[in-house]
Design a protein around this motif. Structure first.
Motif, PDB file in Angstrom:
ATOM      1  N   GLU A   1      16.668  93.180 -11.271  1.00  0.00           N
ATOM      2  CA  GLU A   1      15.098  93.257 -11.981  1.00  0.00           C
ATOM      3  C   GLU A   1      14.582  92.667 -12.629  1.00  0.00           C
ATOM      4  OE1 GLU A   1      14.582  96.480 -11.441  1.00  0.00           O
ATOM      5  OE2 GLU A   1      16.507  97.387 -10.742  1.00  0.00           O
ATOM      6  N   PRO A   2      13.232  93.202 -12.054  1.00  0.00           N
ATOM      7  CA  PRO A   2      12.024  91.995 -12.821  1.00  0.00           C
ATOM      8  C   PRO A   2      12.431  91.718 -14.399  1.00  0.00           C
ATOM      9  CG  PRO A   2      11.605  93.204 -11.634  1.00  0.00           C
ATOM     10  CD  PRO A   2      12.432  93.780 -11.542  1.00  0.00           C
ATOM     11  N   ARG A   3      12.917  90.721 -15.302  1.00  0.00           N
ATOM     12  CA  ARG A   3      13.429  90.467 -16.385  1.00  0.00           C
ATOM     13  C   ARG A   3      11.837  90.480 -17.444  1.00  0.00           C
ATOM     14  NH1 ARG A   3      17.973  89.621 -17.746  1.00  0.00           N
ATOM     15  NH2 ARG A   3      16.955  88.612 -19.944  1.00  0.00           N
ATOM     16  N   PRO A   4      12.458  91.888 -18.447  1.00  0.00           N
ATOM     17  CA  PRO A   4      10.759  92.265 -19.307  1.00  0.00           C
ATOM     18  C   PRO A   4      10.524  90.525 -20.204  1.00  0.00           C
ATOM     19  CG  PRO A   4      13.515  92.535 -20.542  1.00  0.00           C
ATOM     20  CD  PRO A   4      12.888  91.918 -18.742  1.00  0.00           C
ATOM     21  N   GLY A   5       8.643  90.967 -20.313  1.00  0.00           N
ATOM     22  CA  GLY A   5       8.325  90.117 -21.487  1.00  0.00           C
ATOM     23  C   GLY A   5       7.591  88.852 -20.562  1.00  0.00           C
TER      24      GLY A   5
ATOM     25  N   GLN B   1      12.108  84.140 -14.455  1.00  0.00           N
ATOM     26  CA  GLN B   1      11.500  84.927 -12.949  1.00  0.00           C
ATOM     27  C   GLN B   1      10.046  85.075 -13.350  1.00  0.00           C
ATOM     28  OE1 GLN B   1      13.983  87.940 -13.526  1.00  0.00           O
ATOM     29  NE2 GLN B   1      15.195  87.968 -11.793  1.00  0.00           N
ATOM     30  N   GLN B   2       9.387  84.934 -14.184  1.00  0.00           N
ATOM     31  CA  GLN B   2       8.231  85.533 -14.715  1.00  0.00           C
ATOM     32  C   GLN B   2       7.788  83.657 -14.118  1.00  0.00           C
ATOM     33  OE1 GLN B   2      10.577  85.555 -17.234  1.00  0.00           O
ATOM     34  NE2 GLN B   2      10.163  87.539 -17.857  1.00  0.00           N
ATOM     35  N   ILE B   3       7.878  82.078 -14.366  1.00  0.00           N
ATOM     36  CA  ILE B   3       7.474  81.211 -13.169  1.00  0.00           C
ATOM     37  C   ILE B   3       7.236  81.322 -12.283  1.00  0.00           C
ATOM     38  CG2 ILE B   3       7.627  78.913 -12.709  1.00  0.00           C
ATOM     39  CD1 ILE B   3       8.888  78.321 -16.428  1.00  0.00           C
ATOM     40  N   LEU B   4       8.212  81.954 -11.544  1.00  0.00           N
ATOM     41  CA  LEU B   4       8.215  82.146 -10.016  1.00  0.00           C
ATOM     42  C   LEU B   4       7.511  83.022  -9.987  1.00  0.00           C
ATOM     43  CD1 LEU B   4      12.203  82.148  -9.199  1.00  0.00           C
ATOM     44  CD2 LEU B   4      10.517  80.301  -8.647  1.00  0.00           C
ATOM     45  N   ALA B   5       7.465  83.872 -10.464  1.00  0.00           N
ATOM     46  CA  ALA B   5       6.127  84.869 -10.094  1.00  0.00           C
ATOM     47  C   ALA B   5       4.885  84.855 -10.291  1.00  0.00           C
ATOM     48  CB  ALA B   5       5.896  86.030 -11.361  1.00  0.00           C
ATOM     49  N   HIS B   6       4.358  83.563 -11.032  1.00  0.00           N
ATOM     50  CA  HIS B   6       2.975  82.822 -11.563  1.00  0.00           C
ATOM     51  C   HIS B   6       2.575  82.404 -10.195  1.00  0.00           C
ATOM     52  CE1 HIS B   6      -0.289  80.522 -12.946  1.00  0.00           C
ATOM     53  NE2 HIS B   6       0.079  80.982 -14.336  1.00  0.00           N
ATOM     54  N   SER B   7       0.583  82.989  -9.843  1.00  0.00           N
ATOM     55  CA  SER B   7       0.601  82.879  -8.682  1.00  0.00           C
ATOM     56  C   SER B   7       0.135  81.784  -7.975  1.00  0.00           C
ATOM     57  CB  SER B   7      -1.428  83.594  -8.608  1.00  0.00           C
ATOM     58  OG  SER B   7      -2.108  82.660  -9.449  1.00  0.00           O
ATOM     59  N   SER B   8       0.259  79.887  -9.227  1.00  0.00           N
ATOM     60  CA  SER B   8       0.643  79.128  -8.298  1.00  0.00           C
ATOM     61  C   SER B   8       1.357  78.551  -8.221  1.00  0.00           C
ATOM     62  CB  SER B   8      -0.598  78.328 -10.096  1.00  0.00           C
ATOM     63  OG  SER B   8       0.753  77.766 -10.953  1.00  0.00           O
ATOM     64  N   VAL B   9       2.452  78.920  -8.434  1.00  0.00           N
ATOM     65  CA  VAL B   9       4.019  78.659  -8.085  1.00  0.00           C
ATOM     66  C   VAL B   9       4.014  79.343  -6.132  1.00  0.00           C
ATOM     67  CG1 VAL B   9       5.921  78.628  -7.876  1.00  0.00           C
ATOM     68  CG2 VAL B   9       4.996  78.697  -9.757  1.00  0.00           C
ATOM     69  N   GLY B  10       3.961  77.674  -5.155  1.00  0.00           N
ATOM     70  CA  GLY B  10       4.198  78.122  -3.811  1.00  0.00           C
ATOM     71  C   GLY B  10       5.291  77.381  -3.597  1.00  0.00           C
ATOM     72  N   CYS B  11       6.046  76.770  -4.203  1.00  0.00           N
ATOM     73  CA  CYS B  11       7.417  77.007  -3.487  1.00  0.00           C
ATOM     74  C   CYS B  11       8.221  76.676  -4.836  1.00  0.00           C
ATOM     75  CB  CYS B  11       7.207  75.040  -3.284  1.00  0.00           C
ATOM     76  SG  CYS B  11       8.807  73.854  -2.903  1.00  0.00           S
ATOM     77  N   TYR B  12       9.449  76.783  -3.835  1.00  0.00           N
ATOM     78  CA  TYR B  12      10.629  76.893  -4.973  1.00  0.00           C
ATOM     79  C   TYR B  12      12.040  75.776  -4.880  1.00  0.00           C
ATOM     80  CZ  TYR B  12      15.111  78.378  -8.313  1.00  0.00           C
ATOM     81  OH  TYR B  12      16.034  78.737  -8.957  1.00  0.00           O
ATOM     82  N   LEU B  13      12.002  75.105  -5.356  1.00  0.00           N
ATOM     83  CA  LEU B  13      13.419  73.850  -4.674  1.00  0.00           C
ATOM     84  C   LEU B  13      14.465  73.799  -5.408  1.00  0.00           C
ATOM     85  CD1 LEU B  13      13.036  69.558  -3.547  1.00  0.00           C
ATOM     86  CD2 LEU B  13      14.425  70.540  -5.006  1.00  0.00           C
TER      87      LEU B  13
END
Length: 476
Positions: free
Chosen positions: A259-263, A351-363
Motif C-alpha cells: 500500500e502507498p505510504r502515508p504522508g 515511495q513518495q520520491i518514486l511517485a514524484h513527477s520528475s523521477v523517471g528512472c529507478y536504478l
C-alpha cells in the motif's frame, strides 16, 4: 515469553481463521510477512506475528492503520556465543555474525512450542530457517505453510530437489551455473560465474551442522503447503516447475503490492525534485541491507555523472553511514554534481520520491518489492543485483518480462564500469523510441495496469483465504 493473556483472549473470541506469522529475523523477510499480514487482515484473518522483541516497534510502524486483527508476539533471543545481546535482526549486525541467528532460532524450539500450544492457530506461516517447525506443529494438530518471500524463479532455479544429485557431494560452481534437471525452457538458460559463486552460500554450514539448502528443502518437503509470492501472469513456467518438484498444494500470494505510504514528501526533497523536468531524474537506492564495495560506488557514481541527468543517490553502509559516505565518494564528485545530484545515506521516503513527477528512472538491486515500486510509478528500471534472489529477479524482469534492463557485468567477478552504468541508463532514458525501447515501455504499461488493478490484487488474497479455509477443515 508468552503472548499477552488479554490480547490472546481477545483474539480467541473472534471467529474465522487464525494464523501465526514467523519470519526469519531479517527485514528482507519480515517485510513480506508484514505485507501479507496486512492483506490477510483486510479479509478478516487474525494474525499473531512472531519476532524478536527488538523488532516490534519497526513491525508496528509497517502495519496498515486498518489492520486491527494482528497482534505482535515478542520472542526472547537465547544467548549464543558470538551473537551480541540486543541485536535481533540482520540489519543490526555484519553478515558474518547474522548466521548465528540460525543457532539462536534452533534454541528457541521450546519457546515456540509453548506459544503455539497457547495460541492454537489454524496455520503457521514460516520461513526457510525453521525446518524443524512442521513436525512440532503437526504434534499439536497445526498445519504449516512455508511462505517463500522470493519469486518463483528463484525457488525453481535454486532450491528444488533436482538441484543436487548427490547429497553427500553437494554442488559445484559450474553445476550451479546451469538450471536444475527439468527446468522450463524460457529466456533464462543459466547464470554467470560470479552469480553462481554467490549462490554457493546456500551450501555453507551455518554453525548448525546443516546447510541453508538442506534447511530450505527440508522445510519445503515437510510443510502442509507452500505459499509463493508470485502469480501465473508473471511466472507460470516456474510455478508449474515448483509444483512438479513438491507433492503438495502450491498456493499463490500474488505480487503482494504494498500500500502507498502515508504522508507528504519531505519539503527539502520535494523542493529539490520540483526544479527538474518530468521523468528526468534518476533515483538510485539498494535498500537498507545491501552494501556496495568502494570500487562499485566509484564506478556507479561516475556512471551517474556521465549520464548528465539529475540523480538522487541513496547509499547505506554497515558502519557509521555519514562518515562512510564521504570516504566512499570519488574526490571532487560532490562539487562537480552540485545542484544536479544528491548523495544521501539513511532512510528516505522512497515511495513518495518514486511517485514524484520528475523521477523517471529507478536504478536498484532488483529486490522484487523495488521492481514493483518502479513499475507502479512509471519509472524505467535499471538493475544492478548484488546477491541471492536479486540475480534471478533481474533476469525475470529483463529477459522474460522485458520490462527493464540490467547493467552489463564481467562474468568471472561481476565487475562493472562507469560506462556500463551510462549505457544502461541511456538505453531506457534516451533510446526510448527504438524498437526495444517501445517494447519495454508497452510492457511496463501492461504490468502497471495489472499491479494497480485493485480487483485483481484483492482476488489473490481472497483466493488464498478461501483455499486456507478449505485446508483448515481437511484432516491432512
Amino acid at each position: 515469553m508468552r503472548a499477552d493473556t488479554e490480547s490472546k483472549q481477545r483474539m480467541a473470541s473472534k471467529p474465522g481463521l487464525h494464523v501465526v506469522m514467523f519470519p526469519f529475523f531479517a527485514f528482507g523477510h519480515i517485510s513480506p510477512f508484514v505485507q501479507l499480514s496486512n492483506k490477510l487482515s483486510s479479509h478478516g484473518v487474525r494474525v499473531s506475528f512472531f519476532s524478536a522483541a527488538g523488532n516490534v516497534d519497526r513491525i508496528l510502524s509497517m502495519l496498515d492503520a486498518t489492520n486491527l486483527t494482528t497482534q505482535i508476539v515478542p520472542l526472547s533471543i537465547p544467548a549464543v556465543d558470538g551473537l551480541p545481546q540486543g541485536l535481533e535482526s540482520t540489519a543490526d549486525m555484519p553478515q558474518s555474525t547474522s548466521a548465528l541467528l540460525l543457532v539462536a532460532l534452533d534454541l528457541m524450539k521450546p519457546q515456540i512450542d509453548t506459544l503455539l500450544l497457547e495460541l492454537n492457530p489454524d496455520f503457521v506461516f514460516f520461513d526457510f530457517a525453521q525446518q524443524w517447525l512442521p513436525a512440532m506443529a503437526a504434534e499439536q494438530g497445526i498445519k504449516t505453510i512455508f511462505y517463500s518471500v522470493f519469486t518463483a524463479i528463484s525457488t525453481a532455479f535454486l532450491t528444488v530437489p533436482s538441484r543436487v544429485v548427490d547429497w553427500k557431494k553437494g554442488v559445484t560452481v559450474e553445476e550451479l551455473k546451469a538450471p536444475p534437471s527439468g527446468f522450463p525452457k524460457t529466456a533464462i538458460t543459466g547464470v554467470r560465474t560470479f552469480e553462481a559463486q554467490d549462490f554457493m552460500f546456500l551450501f555453507n554450514n551455518f554453525h548448525t551442522g546443516t546447510t541453508g539448502f538442506h534447511r530450505v528443502i527440508r522445510a519445503l518437503q515437510s510443510c502442509t503447503a507452500i505459499l509463493v509470492k508470485a502469480c501465473t501472469e508473471m511466472e507460470a513456467p516456474y510455478i508449474d516447475y515448483v509444483k512438479s518438484q513438491f507433492d503438495k498444494p502450491i498456493l499463490l500470494a500474488g505480487p503482494v503490492v504494498p500500500e502507498p505510504r502515508p504522508g507528504e514528501l519531505e519539503e527539502r526533497w520535494a523542493k529539490w525534485l520540483d526544479q527538474f523536468p518530468s521523468r528526468s531524474v534518476i533515483y538510485c537506492s539498494f535498500g537498507s541491507e545491501t552494501f556496495l564495495t568502494d570500487d562499485q560506488i566509484k564506478e556507479l557514481t561516475l556512471g551517474l555523472e556521465l549520464t548528465g541527468l539529475p540523480f538522487f543517490l541513496v547509499l547505506n553502509f554497515p558502519a557509521d553511514s555519514s562518515k562512510a559516505l564521504k570516504m566512499a565518494l570519488p574526490e571532487g564528485f560532490l562539487e562537480r554534481v552540485n545542484g544536479k545530484g544528491i548523495a544521501h545515506t539513511g532512510w528516505v521516503q522512497q515511495q513518495q520520491i518514486l511517485a514524484h513527477s520528475s523521477v523517471g528512472c529507478y536504478l536498484c538491486h532488483a529486490g522484487f518489492s523495488s521492481v514493483i515500486e518502479a513499475l507502479v510509478n512509471d519509472c524505467q528500471l535499471v538493475m544492478l543485483p548484488q546477491k541471492g534472489d536479486q540475480y534471478m529477479n533481474s533476469k525475470l524482469v529483463s529477459l522474460d518480462l522485458k520490462a527493464g534492463v540490467e547493467i552489463n557485468r564481467r562474468d568471472e567477478d561481476g565487475h562493472f564500469g562507469r560506462h556500463d552504468v551510462y549505457k544502461a541508463v541511456q538505453s531506457v532514458m534516451v533510446d526510448v523510441d527504438s524498437e526495444p525501447g517501445k517494447l519495454m515501455t508497452a510492457n511496463q504499461k501492461k504490468w502497471k495496469e495489472f499491479l494497480l488493478n485493485n480487483n485483481i490484487q484483492n482476488q489473490f488474497t481472497a483466493d488464498l483465504v478461501r483455499e486456507m479455509k478449505a485446508m483448515a477443515s481437511e484432516n491432512i
